[in-house]
Design an enzyme around this catalytic site. Structure first.
Site, PDB file in Angstrom:
ATOM      1  N   VAL A 164     -72.611  -2.618   0.025  1.00 28.26           N
ATOM      2  CA  VAL A 164     -73.595  -1.862   0.798  1.00 28.26           C
ATOM      3  C   VAL A 164     -74.766  -2.951   1.186  1.00 28.26           C
ATOM      4  CG1 VAL A 164     -75.321   0.069   0.813  1.00 28.26           C
ATOM      5  CG2 VAL A 164     -73.156   0.204  -0.484  1.00 28.26           C
ATOM      6  N   CYS A 165     -75.265  -2.735   2.429  1.00 24.46           N
ATOM      7  CA  CYS A 165     -76.138  -3.515   3.182  1.00 24.46           C
ATOM      8  C   CYS A 165     -75.908  -5.126   3.035  1.00 24.46           C
ATOM      9  CB  CYS A 165     -77.613  -3.156   2.482  1.00 24.46           C
ATOM     10  SG  CYS A 165     -79.100  -3.439   3.293  1.00 24.46           S
ATOM     11  N   THR A 166     -76.918  -5.912   2.844  1.00 29.10           N
ATOM     12  CA  THR A 166     -76.776  -7.398   2.658  1.00 29.10           C
ATOM     13  C   THR A 166     -75.951  -7.754   1.445  1.00 29.10           C
ATOM     14  OG1 THR A 166     -78.756  -7.302   1.392  1.00 29.10           O
ATOM     15  CG2 THR A 166     -78.786  -7.859   3.814  1.00 29.10           C
ATOM     16  N   THR A 184     -73.268  -4.885   7.788  1.00 35.21           N
ATOM     17  CA  THR A 184     -74.180  -5.088   6.867  1.00 35.21           C
ATOM     18  C   THR A 184     -75.291  -4.588   7.467  1.00 35.21           C
ATOM     19  OG1 THR A 184     -75.071  -6.632   5.361  1.00 35.21           O
ATOM     20  CG2 THR A 184     -74.756  -7.659   7.688  1.00 35.21           C
ATOM     21  N   ALA A 214     -73.291  -0.497   6.231  1.00 36.32           N
ATOM     22  CA  ALA A 214     -74.342  -0.955   7.030  1.00 36.32           C
ATOM     23  C   ALA A 214     -75.542  -0.779   6.086  1.00 36.32           C
ATOM     24  CB  ALA A 214     -74.830  -0.124   8.302  1.00 36.32           C
TER      25      ALA A 214
END
Length: 285
Positions: A164-166, A184, A214
């Site tokens: 998730v994300c970074t 990301t 993202a």
């Protein structure tokens, strides 16, 4: 009889996928609604509804999945909590909150999570390895030898590897993005190419066994997608209904294209240091 989130599935979504309760059960439910039933009557109705839900074609209510969710100092809390809600709803699954030590791990906003497993206590074979993102803490985790060794070893054998994300930056540092489509947070998405990935502007990206989300809130979508992959669409829809997950945000600035230009430019500038650090990490410096 206590009712938790998992057993509540049988009460909240019995009419899923066009399969209604039997006429008798429907009449009983109506009568109970009018007559203010006892708890015992309501529990009996819940058990009947659970049976009806289990009879929905394609419904896979039970399983034995092994899920590991990585904790490290400075992770973003919602990156983990969002998908955890969905993954922990799978009856029979074991969710490992894993860290280097069994000590509280503090997120980027001060929320502390208590691991229930160390790296060496997690099964070698996982159904899901999930890595949340963050900022400075993520870069530090991606440079930590023990963390990378764990992600590499479990990621090599996991049925699904997710971020998730970074959190995708950690997967990239572990060599798990090369040649794959991935996403990301938009602030560092272009840097995924430095890890050999093919950056995609999409909320959730599935490429084989790699599932990437993202920024931050996309973890909810990713968690829902994962339980759909693991248990099928009917189960995922039941959990979605139970969670009343039908977001309608009051503002529409959740993407660079939707945000006012002045805000978008300012927030993009705030991500500039993290983008530089991410690229330096990919370059091995």
């Amino acid at each position: 009889m206590s009712i938790d989130r998992r057993t509540l599935l049988g009460i909240s979504a019995a009419g899923l996928a066009g399969v209604a309760l039997t006429d008798a059960l429907a009449r009983a439910a109506e009568a109970i609604g009018k007559n203010k039933p006892s708890l015992e009557d309501a529990q009996r109705q819940g058990a009947q509804a659970h049976e009806a839900l289990m009879a929905v074609p394609g419904m896979q209510m039970h399983g034995s999945e092994q899920v590991a969710m990585l904790l490290y100092p400075g992770f973003t809390a919602l990156d983990l909590i969002g998908p955890h809600f969905f993954l922990a709803s799978m009856m029979g699954a074991t969710v490992h909150l894993v860290a280097a030590q069994r000590e509280p791990v503090v997120s980027d906003v001060g929320v502390a999570m208590l691991p229930n497993a160390r790296f060496d206590e997690v099964p070698e074979k996982l159904d899901v390895l999930l890595v949340p993102g963050g900022a400075e803490g993520t870069v530090a985790a991606a440079r930590d030898a023990a963390t990378l060794a764990f992600v590499k070893s479990r990621g090599a054998n996991a049925r699904y590897v997710a971020s998730v994300c970074t959190g995708a930056v950690i997967l990239g540092a572990a060599g798990l993005l090369a040649g794959r489509r991935a996403t990301t947070h938009w602030g560092v998405r272009e840097a995924l190419a430095d890890f050999g990935a093919k950056p995609v502007d999409q909320r959730v990206v599935l490429d084989g066994r790699l599932v990437t989300g993202a920024g931050v809130s996309a973890g909810l979508d990713l968690g829902l997608a994962l339980i759909g992959l693991l248990r099928g669409k009917p189960f995922a829809e039941a959990v979605q209904l139970m969670a009343e997950y039908a977001p309608v945000p009051p503002y529409h600035a959740g993407t660079p294209g939707g945000a006012p230009r002045a805000i978008e430019q300012s927030v993009r500038g705030m991500f500039a240091p993290l983008l530089v650090e991410t690229r330096a990490l990919a370059a091995g410096s």
